[in-house]
Design a protein around this motif. Structure first.
Motif, PDB file in Angstrom:
ATOM      1  N   ALA A  95       0.827  -1.206   0.000  1.00  0.00           N
ATOM      2  CA  ALA A  95       0.000   0.000   0.000  1.00  0.00           C
ATOM      3  C   ALA A  95       0.862   1.258   0.000  1.00  0.00           C
ATOM      4  N   SER A  96       2.126   1.129   0.407  1.00  0.00           N
ATOM      5  CA  SER A  96       3.067   2.245   0.406  1.00  0.00           C
ATOM      6  C   SER A  96       4.215   1.930  -0.543  1.00  0.00           C
ATOM      7  N   ASP A  97       4.695   2.948  -1.277  1.00  0.00           N
ATOM      8  CA  ASP A  97       5.820   2.699  -2.176  1.00  0.00           C
ATOM      9  C   ASP A  97       7.118   2.474  -1.424  1.00  0.00           C
ATOM     10  N   VAL A  98       7.130   2.753  -0.121  1.00  0.00           N
ATOM     11  CA  VAL A  98       8.286   2.416   0.708  1.00  0.00           C
ATOM     12  C   VAL A  98       8.259   0.942   1.095  1.00  0.00           C
ATOM     13  N   ARG A  99       7.081   0.333   1.046  1.00  0.00           N
ATOM     14  CA  ARG A  99       6.821  -1.037   1.486  1.00  0.00           C
ATOM     15  C   ARG A  99       6.964  -1.187   2.994  1.00  0.00           C
ATOM     16  N   CYS A 100       6.460  -0.189   3.707  1.00  0.00           N
ATOM     17  CA  CYS A 100       6.298  -0.271   5.152  1.00  0.00           C
ATOM     18  C   CYS A 100       4.810  -0.281   5.433  1.00  0.00           C
ATOM     19  N   PRO A 101       4.295  -1.273   6.182  1.00  0.00           N
ATOM     20  CA  PRO A 101       2.847  -1.392   6.380  1.00  0.00           C
ATOM     21  C   PRO A 101       2.255  -0.413   7.383  1.00  0.00           C
ATOM     22  N   ASP A 102       3.078   0.364   8.077  1.00  0.00           N
ATOM     23  CA  ASP A 102       2.583   1.384   8.997  1.00  0.00           C
ATOM     24  C   ASP A 102       2.534   2.712   8.245  1.00  0.00           C
ATOM     25  N   PRO A 103       1.341   3.232   7.922  1.00  0.00           N
ATOM     26  CA  PRO A 103       1.229   4.426   7.065  1.00  0.00           C
ATOM     27  C   PRO A 103       1.972   5.635   7.611  1.00  0.00           C
ATOM     28  N   GLU A 104       1.904   5.874   8.903  1.00  0.00           N
ATOM     29  CA  GLU A 104       2.554   7.041   9.489  1.00  0.00           C
ATOM     30  C   GLU A 104       4.073   6.931   9.389  1.00  0.00           C
ATOM     31  N   ILE A 105       4.612   5.764   9.740  1.00  0.00           N
ATOM     32  CA  ILE A 105       6.058   5.548   9.660  1.00  0.00           C
ATOM     33  C   ILE A 105       6.503   5.545   8.198  1.00  0.00           C
ATOM     34  N   ALA A 106       5.674   4.983   7.321  1.00  0.00           N
ATOM     35  CA  ALA A 106       6.013   4.929   5.902  1.00  0.00           C
ATOM     36  C   ALA A 106       6.226   6.328   5.325  1.00  0.00           C
ATOM     37  N   GLN A 107       5.400   7.275   5.719  1.00  0.00           N
ATOM     38  CA  GLN A 107       5.554   8.640   5.219  1.00  0.00           C
ATOM     39  C   GLN A 107       6.865   9.252   5.691  1.00  0.00           C
ATOM     40  N   LYS A 108       7.235   8.990   6.928  1.00  0.00           N
ATOM     41  CA  LYS A 108       8.512   9.498   7.449  1.00  0.00           C
ATOM     42  C   LYS A 108       9.685   8.847   6.721  1.00  0.00           C
ATOM     43  N   MET A 109       9.552   7.555   6.414  1.00  0.00           N
ATOM     44  CA  MET A 109      10.599   6.862   5.662  1.00  0.00           C
ATOM     45  C   MET A 109      10.735   7.457   4.262  1.00  0.00           C
ATOM     46  N   ARG A 110       9.602   7.740   3.656  1.00  0.00           N
ATOM     47  CA  ARG A 110       9.605   8.329   2.313  1.00  0.00           C
ATOM     48  C   ARG A 110      10.355   9.658   2.312  1.00  0.00           C
ATOM     49  N   GLU A 111      10.067  10.479   3.301  1.00  0.00           N
ATOM     50  CA  GLU A 111      10.729  11.781   3.409  1.00  0.00           C
ATOM     51  C   GLU A 111      12.230  11.617   3.617  1.00  0.00           C
ATOM     52  N   ARG A 112      12.608  10.584   4.380  1.00  0.00           N
ATOM     53  CA  ARG A 112      14.038  10.350   4.632  1.00  0.00           C
ATOM     54  C   ARG A 112      14.755   9.930   3.350  1.00  0.00           C
ATOM     55  N   ILE A 113      14.124   9.082   2.549  1.00  0.00           N
ATOM     56  CA  ILE A 113      14.742   8.661   1.299  1.00  0.00           C
ATOM     57  C   ILE A 113      14.879   9.836   0.336  1.00  0.00           C
ATOM     58  N   LEU A 114      13.828  10.629   0.212  1.00  0.00           N
ATOM     59  CA  LEU A 114      13.863  11.774  -0.702  1.00  0.00           C
ATOM     60  C   LEU A 114      14.890  12.811  -0.264  1.00  0.00           C
ATOM     61  N   ALA A 115      15.083  12.941   1.042  1.00  0.00           N
ATOM     62  CA  ALA A 115      16.100  13.873   1.537  1.00  0.00           C
ATOM     63  C   ALA A 115      17.483  13.457   1.047  1.00  0.00           C
ATOM     64  N   SER A 116      17.759  12.162   1.021  1.00  0.00           N
ATOM     65  CA  SER A 116      19.040  11.676   0.498  1.00  0.00           C
ATOM     66  C   SER A 116      19.112  11.846  -1.011  1.00  0.00           C
ATOM     67  N   LYS A 117      18.016  11.515  -1.689  1.00  0.00           N
ATOM     68  CA  LYS A 117      17.995  11.630  -3.149  1.00  0.00           C
ATOM     69  C   LYS A 117      18.235  13.065  -3.592  1.00  0.00           C
ATOM     70  N   ASN A 118      17.666  14.014  -2.886  1.00  0.00           N
ATOM     71  CA  ASN A 118      17.763  15.423  -3.280  1.00  0.00           C
ATOM     72  C   ASN A 118      19.178  15.980  -3.200  1.00  0.00           C
ATOM     73  N   VAL A 119      20.040  15.320  -2.448  1.00  0.00           N
ATOM     74  CA  VAL A 119      21.446  15.758  -2.370  1.00  0.00           C
ATOM     75  C   VAL A 119      22.363  14.716  -3.016  1.00  0.00           C
ATOM     76  N   SER A 120      21.800  13.897  -3.909  1.00  0.00           N
ATOM     77  CA  SER A 120      22.564  12.870  -4.639  1.00  0.00           C
ATOM     78  C   SER A 120      23.281  11.908  -3.711  1.00  0.00           C
ATOM     79  N   ASP A 121      22.610  11.574  -2.597  1.00  0.00           N
ATOM     80  CA  ASP A 121      23.182  10.659  -1.614  1.00  0.00           C
ATOM     81  C   ASP A 121      22.301   9.418  -1.512  1.00  0.00           C
ATOM     82  N   SER A 122      22.608   8.546  -0.571  1.00  0.00           N
ATOM     83  CA  SER A 122      21.834   7.317  -0.401  1.00  0.00           C
ATOM     84  C   SER A 122      21.677   7.009   1.078  1.00  0.00           C
ATOM     85  N   ILE A 123      20.800   6.067   1.397  1.00  0.00           N
ATOM     86  CA  ILE A 123      20.509   5.711   2.785  1.00  0.00           C
ATOM     87  C   ILE A 123      20.153   4.232   2.857  1.00  0.00           C
TER      88      ILE A 123
END
Length: 416
Positions: A199-227
């Motif tokens: 249900a989440s593109d992060v593949r975390c079944p907890d919707p609230e945590i999944a959104q935080k994970m998504r933001e964390r990944i995008l934060a790395s992507k936006n500076v050409s980094d990884s996590i």
């Protein structure tokens, strides 16, 4: 080697930017209904380009079964599955002729073979895992039809954003509250389903945590980094008796399987490292009669005791490092030792976790399939022996079932 398994043998082939990747599967039981439609769903979950959290490489990953089936059923002969590479861009990797990418396999592959694939990661690329996922889709259908076995994995952490923060054991007075959190976690593992995970593109079944994970990944992507992060996997309805003492214990086989996945850096099963803080009187899993068989009231063992499955849910966690290939310029050296700087081109995942979920499931399925076929073979061989009424009941698990135990007596809770 490129082959996994003893009875259910899986051999993958192909590099990141060759014409095709795929797998040859030997040991598939005959008579299993099978078509590409059984394989494709898991390949679709693994493929690139699913969201802005993954590499934009546009591969459809369409599987074709080349052999081993006829009129929709397996023949018991080797099954070959082919998946074409359609969106290769080897020109993105020109600088790799001169610079080994930091923390990647370029240098070690060259040292090992004296030659390496000139583009992408070659056999170290996650593209190789297509064959694993395809082979597991075949095995998973057999496991579901014959034993009702379910395997579900999900992203449990990205960076420091975690789904199940288990508190450290502190004191005897907090035992009830602390144990309650573990029991809640075990109950969750009994019920989580793939549709919740997806249900989440992060593949975390907890919707609230999944959104935080998504933001964390995008934060790395936006500076050409990884996590990096972790994936939890649960195997439900696995029968007792899987695993081979002493060197092929089930948890050892699972660890071998998981740590063969690209970018993995850690594995723990059951209570894992958290179990080192727990007193033995709490960590031990007491037995209880559940229906017609014994079960345990807790599951710190993770469904495995003495290297053999005990019938409880098997669960474990796998750690993945940040992807090594990033867009930031990194100090490195050429193959002949001249200092330089490398900013990788190409299309890469800022975080491998979302796409690694079906790969973790696949390796769990392949491990269970292989150990199950080993155990079924042992049981079948035993049934051919003549019945021996003189085998002591204690040796064949018939205590408490109305059978005579002979001269056995209880000594400190054990039969002597």
């Amino acid at each position: 080697m490129s082959t996994f398994g003893s009875i259910y043998r899986v051999t993958t082939f192909g590099e990141s930017h060759c014409k095709a990747v795929g797998v040859i599967i030997d040991g598939v039981p005959p008579g299993l209904p099978l078509s590409e439609a059984d394989v494709q769903p898991q390949l679709d979950r693994r493929r690139p380009g699913q969201s802005d959290l993954t590499t934009p490489r546009d591969e459809k990953d369409k599987a074709t079964i080349l052999s081993g089936t006829e009129k929709g059923y397996t023949l018991g002969t080797p099954i070959a599955i082919n998946v074409p590479n359609q969106d290769q861009r080897p020109h993105d990797y020109g600088e790799m002729d001169y610079y080994p990418r930091p923390s990647h396999a370029d240098f070690t592959y060259l040292q090992k073979y004296g030659i390496k694939a000139s583009s992408g990661g070659g056999r170290s690329s996650a593209r190789e895992t297509i064959g694993r996922v395809a082979a597991a889709a075949v095995a998973e259908k057999y496991l579901a039809l014959t034993h009702g076995i379910e395997v579900v994995a999900f992203v449990s952490s990205i960076g420091n954003v975690a789904m199940e923060p288990m508190s450290v054991w502190e004191s005897q007075e907090q035992e009830a509250e602390w144990l309650g959190r573990w029991k809640k976690w075990w109950q969750y593992l009994k019920t989580v389903q793939r549709k919740e995970v997806d249900a989440s593109d992060v593949r975390c079944p907890d919707p609230e945590i999944a959104q935080k994970m998504r933001e964390r990944i995008l934060a790395s992507k936006n500076v050409s980094d990884s996590i990096g992060g972790t994936i939890v996997c649960v195997i439900r309805n696995a029968p007792t008796g899987l695993g081979e003492p002493c060197f092929d214990k089930l948890e050892a086989k699972l660890a071998h399987a998981m740590l063969s996945i690209p970018a993995t850096k850690g594995f723990e099963i059951g209570s894992g490292f958290a179990g080192t803080d727990i007193p033995g009187h709490v960590h031990n899993d007491p037995f209880i009669l559940r229906g017609e068989r014994l079960g345990t009231t807790t599951n710190f063992s993770g469904g495995i005791q003495g290297g053999i499955s005990n019938g409880e849910d098997i669960y474990f966690k796998v750690a993945f490092k940040p992807p090594a290939t990033i867009g930031q310029a990194q100090a490195t050296a050429t193959y002949d030792g001249i200092d330089g700087e490398l900013a990788a081109k190409g299309r890469h995942d800022p975080c491998v976790l979302p796409r690694a979920v079906p790969i973790v499931e696949a390796m769990a399925v392949l491990t269970i399939m292989d150990t199950l076929l080993q155990q079924l073979g042992r049981k079948a061989a035993h049934t051919l022996l003549p019945a021996d009424a003189n085998i002591p009941a204690v040796l064949i698990g018939e205590l408490g079932k109305g059978k005579v135990v002979g001269k056995g007596k209880q000594v400190d809770g054990e039969v002597a």
